[in-house]
Design a protein around this motif. Structure first.
Motif, PDB file in Angstrom:
ATOM      1  N   VAL A 320     -11.288 -23.466  20.209  1.00  0.00           N
ATOM      2  CA  VAL A 320     -12.131 -24.357  20.571  1.00  0.00           C
ATOM      3  C   VAL A 320     -11.597 -25.944  20.328  1.00  0.00           C
ATOM      4  O   VAL A 320     -11.548 -26.770  21.178  1.00  0.00           O
ATOM      5  CB  VAL A 320     -13.391 -24.085  20.474  1.00  0.00           C
ATOM      6  CG1 VAL A 320     -14.457 -25.117  21.030  1.00  0.00           C
ATOM      7  CG2 VAL A 320     -13.888 -22.556  20.986  1.00  0.00           C
ATOM      8  N   TRP A 321     -11.308 -25.877  19.034  1.00  0.00           N
ATOM      9  CA  TRP A 321     -10.992 -27.392  18.651  1.00  0.00           C
ATOM     10  C   TRP A 321      -9.757 -27.823  19.118  1.00  0.00           C
ATOM     11  O   TRP A 321      -9.535 -29.037  19.601  1.00  0.00           O
ATOM     12  CB  TRP A 321     -10.879 -27.308  17.145  1.00  0.00           C
ATOM     13  CG  TRP A 321     -10.496 -28.758  16.446  1.00  0.00           C
ATOM     14  CD1 TRP A 321     -11.061 -29.890  16.397  1.00  0.00           C
ATOM     15  CD2 TRP A 321      -8.982 -29.116  15.876  1.00  0.00           C
ATOM     16  NE1 TRP A 321     -10.517 -30.903  15.947  1.00  0.00           N
ATOM     17  CE2 TRP A 321      -8.980 -30.289  15.505  1.00  0.00           C
ATOM     18  CE3 TRP A 321      -7.771 -28.389  15.951  1.00  0.00           C
ATOM     19  CZ2 TRP A 321      -8.021 -31.148  15.120  1.00  0.00           C
ATOM     20  CZ3 TRP A 321      -6.773 -29.131  15.573  1.00  0.00           C
ATOM     21  CH2 TRP A 321      -6.898 -30.339  14.908  1.00  0.00           C
ATOM     22  N   PHE A 322      -8.609 -26.969  19.330  1.00  0.00           N
ATOM     23  CA  PHE A 322      -7.621 -27.090  20.126  1.00  0.00           C
ATOM     24  C   PHE A 322      -7.798 -27.519  21.513  1.00  0.00           C
ATOM     25  O   PHE A 322      -7.269 -28.611  21.927  1.00  0.00           O
ATOM     26  CB  PHE A 322      -6.560 -25.994  20.156  1.00  0.00           C
ATOM     27  CG  PHE A 322      -5.848 -25.675  18.893  1.00  0.00           C
ATOM     28  CD1 PHE A 322      -5.299 -26.764  17.990  1.00  0.00           C
ATOM     29  CD2 PHE A 322      -5.616 -24.363  18.326  1.00  0.00           C
ATOM     30  CE1 PHE A 322      -4.609 -26.460  16.912  1.00  0.00           C
ATOM     31  CE2 PHE A 322      -5.124 -24.098  17.255  1.00  0.00           C
ATOM     32  CZ  PHE A 322      -4.531 -25.049  16.658  1.00  0.00           C
ATOM     33  N   GLY A 323      -8.761 -27.109  22.159  1.00  0.00           N
ATOM     34  CA  GLY A 323      -9.107 -27.328  23.380  1.00  0.00           C
ATOM     35  C   GLY A 323      -9.922 -28.744  23.400  1.00  0.00           C
ATOM     36  O   GLY A 323      -9.291 -29.707  24.414  1.00  0.00           O
ATOM     37  N   LEU A 324     -10.591 -29.058  22.387  1.00  0.00           N
ATOM     38  CA  LEU A 324     -11.285 -30.443  22.427  1.00  0.00           C
ATOM     39  C   LEU A 324     -10.122 -31.599  22.234  1.00  0.00           C
ATOM     40  O   LEU A 324     -10.285 -32.497  22.981  1.00  0.00           O
ATOM     41  CB  LEU A 324     -12.088 -30.400  21.252  1.00  0.00           C
ATOM     42  CG  LEU A 324     -13.082 -31.586  21.173  1.00  0.00           C
ATOM     43  CD1 LEU A 324     -14.026 -31.378  22.469  1.00  0.00           C
ATOM     44  CD2 LEU A 324     -13.706 -31.456  19.764  1.00  0.00           C
ATOM     45  N   ILE A 325      -9.104 -31.486  21.641  1.00  0.00           N
ATOM     46  CA  ILE A 325      -8.054 -32.398  21.563  1.00  0.00           C
ATOM     47  C   ILE A 325      -6.886 -32.357  22.271  1.00  0.00           C
ATOM     48  O   ILE A 325      -6.048 -32.731  22.349  1.00  0.00           O
ATOM     49  CB  ILE A 325      -7.518 -32.341  20.098  1.00  0.00           C
ATOM     50  CG1 ILE A 325      -6.840 -31.269  19.594  1.00  0.00           C
ATOM     51  CG2 ILE A 325      -8.735 -32.710  19.121  1.00  0.00           C
ATOM     52  CD1 ILE A 325      -6.152 -31.244  18.318  1.00  0.00           C
ATOM     53  N   SER A 326      -7.059 -31.258  23.355  1.00  0.00           N
ATOM     54  CA  SER A 326      -5.840 -31.046  24.409  1.00  0.00           C
ATOM     55  C   SER A 326      -5.501 -31.931  25.087  1.00  0.00           C
ATOM     56  O   SER A 326      -4.195 -32.105  25.285  1.00  0.00           O
ATOM     57  CB  SER A 326      -6.463 -29.736  25.238  1.00  0.00           C
ATOM     58  OG  SER A 326      -7.226 -30.045  26.091  1.00  0.00           O
ATOM     59  N   TYR A 327      -6.149 -33.000  25.435  1.00  0.00           N
ATOM     60  CA  TYR A 327      -5.489 -33.986  26.200  1.00  0.00           C
ATOM     61  C   TYR A 327      -4.481 -34.940  25.307  1.00  0.00           C
ATOM     62  O   TYR A 327      -3.588 -35.325  25.694  1.00  0.00           O
ATOM     63  CB  TYR A 327      -6.580 -34.855  26.731  1.00  0.00           C
ATOM     64  CG  TYR A 327      -6.225 -35.985  27.758  1.00  0.00           C
ATOM     65  CD1 TYR A 327      -5.240 -35.696  28.592  1.00  0.00           C
ATOM     66  CD2 TYR A 327      -6.752 -37.414  27.916  1.00  0.00           C
ATOM     67  CE1 TYR A 327      -4.586 -37.014  29.633  1.00  0.00           C
ATOM     68  CE2 TYR A 327      -6.404 -38.162  28.616  1.00  0.00           C
ATOM     69  CZ  TYR A 327      -5.279 -38.142  29.470  1.00  0.00           C
ATOM     70  OH  TYR A 327      -4.898 -39.082  30.325  1.00  0.00           O
ATOM     71  N   ALA A 371      -5.439 -35.350  16.671  1.00  0.00           N
ATOM     72  CA  ALA A 371      -6.744 -35.469  15.914  1.00  0.00           C
ATOM     73  C   ALA A 371      -7.075 -36.976  15.843  1.00  0.00           C
ATOM     74  O   ALA A 371      -8.469 -37.177  16.342  1.00  0.00           O
ATOM     75  CB  ALA A 371      -7.001 -34.748  14.603  1.00  0.00           C
ATOM     76  N   LEU A 372      -6.288 -37.587  15.380  1.00  0.00           N
ATOM     77  CA  LEU A 372      -6.621 -39.167  15.394  1.00  0.00           C
ATOM     78  C   LEU A 372      -6.810 -39.655  16.627  1.00  0.00           C
ATOM     79  O   LEU A 372      -7.813 -40.660  16.741  1.00  0.00           O
ATOM     80  CB  LEU A 372      -5.485 -39.638  14.503  1.00  0.00           C
ATOM     81  CG  LEU A 372      -5.324 -39.332  12.966  1.00  0.00           C
ATOM     82  CD1 LEU A 372      -4.098 -40.137  12.441  1.00  0.00           C
ATOM     83  CD2 LEU A 372      -6.623 -39.761  12.174  1.00  0.00           C
ATOM     84  N   GLU A 378      -9.872 -41.434  22.294  1.00  0.00           N
ATOM     85  CA  GLU A 378     -10.583 -40.483  23.418  1.00  0.00           C
ATOM     86  C   GLU A 378     -12.148 -40.935  23.158  1.00  0.00           C
ATOM     87  O   GLU A 378     -12.735 -41.061  24.431  1.00  0.00           O
ATOM     88  CB  GLU A 378     -10.285 -39.140  23.625  1.00  0.00           C
ATOM     89  CG  GLU A 378      -8.662 -38.936  24.159  1.00  0.00           C
ATOM     90  CD  GLU A 378      -8.686 -37.296  24.415  1.00  0.00           C
ATOM     91  OE1 GLU A 378      -9.201 -36.961  25.210  1.00  0.00           O
ATOM     92  OE2 GLU A 378      -7.943 -36.784  23.567  1.00  0.00           O
ATOM     93  N   ARG A 379     -12.740 -40.351  22.219  1.00  0.00           N
ATOM     94  CA  ARG A 379     -13.907 -40.071  21.990  1.00  0.00           C
ATOM     95  C   ARG A 379     -14.722 -41.610  22.134  1.00  0.00           C
ATOM     96  O   ARG A 379     -15.762 -41.448  22.862  1.00  0.00           O
ATOM     97  CB  ARG A 379     -14.379 -39.455  20.654  1.00  0.00           C
ATOM     98  CG  ARG A 379     -15.669 -38.892  20.704  1.00  0.00           C
ATOM     99  CD  ARG A 379     -15.831 -37.871  19.425  1.00  0.00           C
ATOM    100  NE  ARG A 379     -16.163 -38.507  18.224  1.00  0.00           N
ATOM    101  CZ  ARG A 379     -16.268 -38.024  17.105  1.00  0.00           C
ATOM    102  NH1 ARG A 379     -15.991 -36.587  17.296  1.00  0.00           N
ATOM    103  NH2 ARG A 379     -16.461 -38.596  15.804  1.00  0.00           N
TER     104      ARG A 379
END
Length: 437
Positions: A320-327, A371-372, A378-379
């Motif tokens: 799920v984390w990979f999906g969160l940062i996927s863009y 991640a960075l 992004e966030r």
């Protein structure tokens, strides 16, 4: 995309659980794309050729886009908020990667497919890169073209109340992919002018959509322009048309899940997309050979079906984390791999332990950087977009919005990371260039 593989309709899961399975699918797609680019440079002996990792990844991503984007627009019922969300989600990181690539072009030159004139600026401004036959400064940016075409078309359909015909649209685009492949080998409209004209229409049209001045007319002009570019000025017209078919098939699956449509259009679309490149003019890349192409489609469809079957269940948090940062993962990984190889040198003939160690190091660098950029680019921009959207709704009431009954727009994370997933040109050890560069 196999209809037979899709699970039976089950009661809707909790929103968080639904988000989790979509993010897990994005994570799988992103990792497939990273592997598509990493293996030829670091571990060429492990690269599969019985299916295409990269095309598999993009099909999964585009199915997710088609599944969630139109229904999110319908749920929120606010065209202005939708486009504000899109801009703040897509453009900040996109522009940051462009700046990075240009800033380091003295070291690793910008790819030759990028024109050295204003057409490149115009095409990058709209993200309509591939559909105006302009290369992106980062190799993987080409798929954003089809996301943007989809957004423009879905907006027009929503405003004219044609958004519930997903099955017909998916079959229509799939049949179009077959026909276009038979008659067109590439762009009919050539040169830089499609990029300039589309940029002007894009800016004026979206201003109309956002400001509410002739909103429906503006959206229809944009949608018509997008489809025209898709068919007449794309680098690979049959592929772009097939991508739209896949995305609308994702929407049709969602409607079937909700009991508002049948599943048979998905089966028809799958069959047509499967045959679309087989007789296409100049489609002779390794990944469109019948066995490879059909296997890739079947794997992508099966992956999506398994994701649907597991919705509502607890999924691995790392996936799920990979999906969160996927863009972020999608946009930054290819430039970073280029820079890494520039430092490490050619690893294709290195000893296996060296290849494995350098692969692990490169992957760690890519994941850390992704991640960075998610955390610091992004966030924050997504949060800013939500604030701008809320102020817009409060300050521009009565501006001509077309609305339906809406739900909580704070779940915009579900709109999230579907625009970013595809392989691009990488020279591999069999001496063939991957076609999508």
């Amino acid at each position: 995309m196999s209809a037979a593989a899709l699970p039976a309709v089950t009661p809707p899961a909790r929103p968080a659980a639904r988000l989790a399975w979509l993010d897990a699918l994005r994570g799988i797609g992103a990792l497939a794309v990273v592997a598509e680019h990493l293996l030829p440079w670091f571990l060429p002996a492990l690269r599969p050729y019985w299916f295409s990792l990269g095309v598999y990844g993009i099909l999964v991503f585009f199915l997710v886009s088609g599944y969630i984007i139109p229904t999110s627009l319908e749920r929120h019922g606010d065209v202005r908020a939708f486009w504000i969300s899109r801009f703040f989600r897509l453009y900040p990181l996109y522009l940051a990667v462009i700046v990075l690539v240009l800033a380091l072009s003295w070291w690793v030159p910008v790819r030759g497919e990028v024109p050295r004139d204003g057409s490149a600026v115009a095409a990058h401004a709209t993200m309509l890169l591939d559909v105006v036959s302009v290369g992106g400064v980062a190799d993987t940016m080409w798929t954003l073209s089809y996301e943007m075409v989809f957004y423009l078309l879905v907006t027009a359909l929503f405003l004219i109340r044609g958004h519930d015909r997903s099955g017909l649209l998916s079959m229509g685009f799939a049949a179009g992919a077959v026909v276009v492949g038979l008659v067109a080998s590439g762009a009919v409209l050539k040169g830089g002018w499609p990029a300039y004209v589309s940029c002007a229409v894009f800016v004026v049209g979206l201003a109309g959509v956002l400001l509410g001045r002739l909103r429906t007319l503006s959206a229809c002009v944009l949608g018509l322009m997008a489809v025209t570019l898709l068919v007449l000025s794309s680098r690979v017209p049959w592929l772009g048309t097939a991508v739209l078919a896949v995305m609308f098939a994702g929407t049709a699956i969602h409607r079937w899940e909700r009991g508002t449509g049948g599943l048979w259009p998905v089966a028809v679309t799958s069959a047509l997309v499967a045959i679309s490149p087989l007789w296409a003019i100049e489609s002779g890349w390794w990944w469109v050979e019948a066995d490879v192409w059909i296997t890739t489609i079947a794997l992508a469809g099966a992956t999506f079906a398994i994701g649907m079957a597991l919705r509502g269940r607890r999924l691995p948090r790392v996936l799920v984390w990979f999906g969160l940062i996927s863009y972020s993962l999608y946009l930054v990984h290819h430039p970073l791999l280029k820079y890494f190889v520039e430092i490490s040198g050619d690893l294709r003939r290195a000893d296996l332990p060296v290849q494995l160690g350098m692969s692990a190091l490169a992957l760690a660098v890519v994941l850390g950087a992704s991640a960075l950029t998610y955390r610091y680019v992004e966030r924050p921009m997504q949060e800013l977009g939500r604030r701008v959207s809320r102020r817009s709704r409060h300050g521009l009431q009565g501006g001509g919005d077309q609305r339906v009954a809406s739900q909580d727009t704070g779940d915009d994370g579900v709109l999230g990371h579907q625009e970013r997933q595809v392989p691009d040109r990488v020279r591999d050890h069999v001496g063939q260039a991957d076609p999508l560069g």
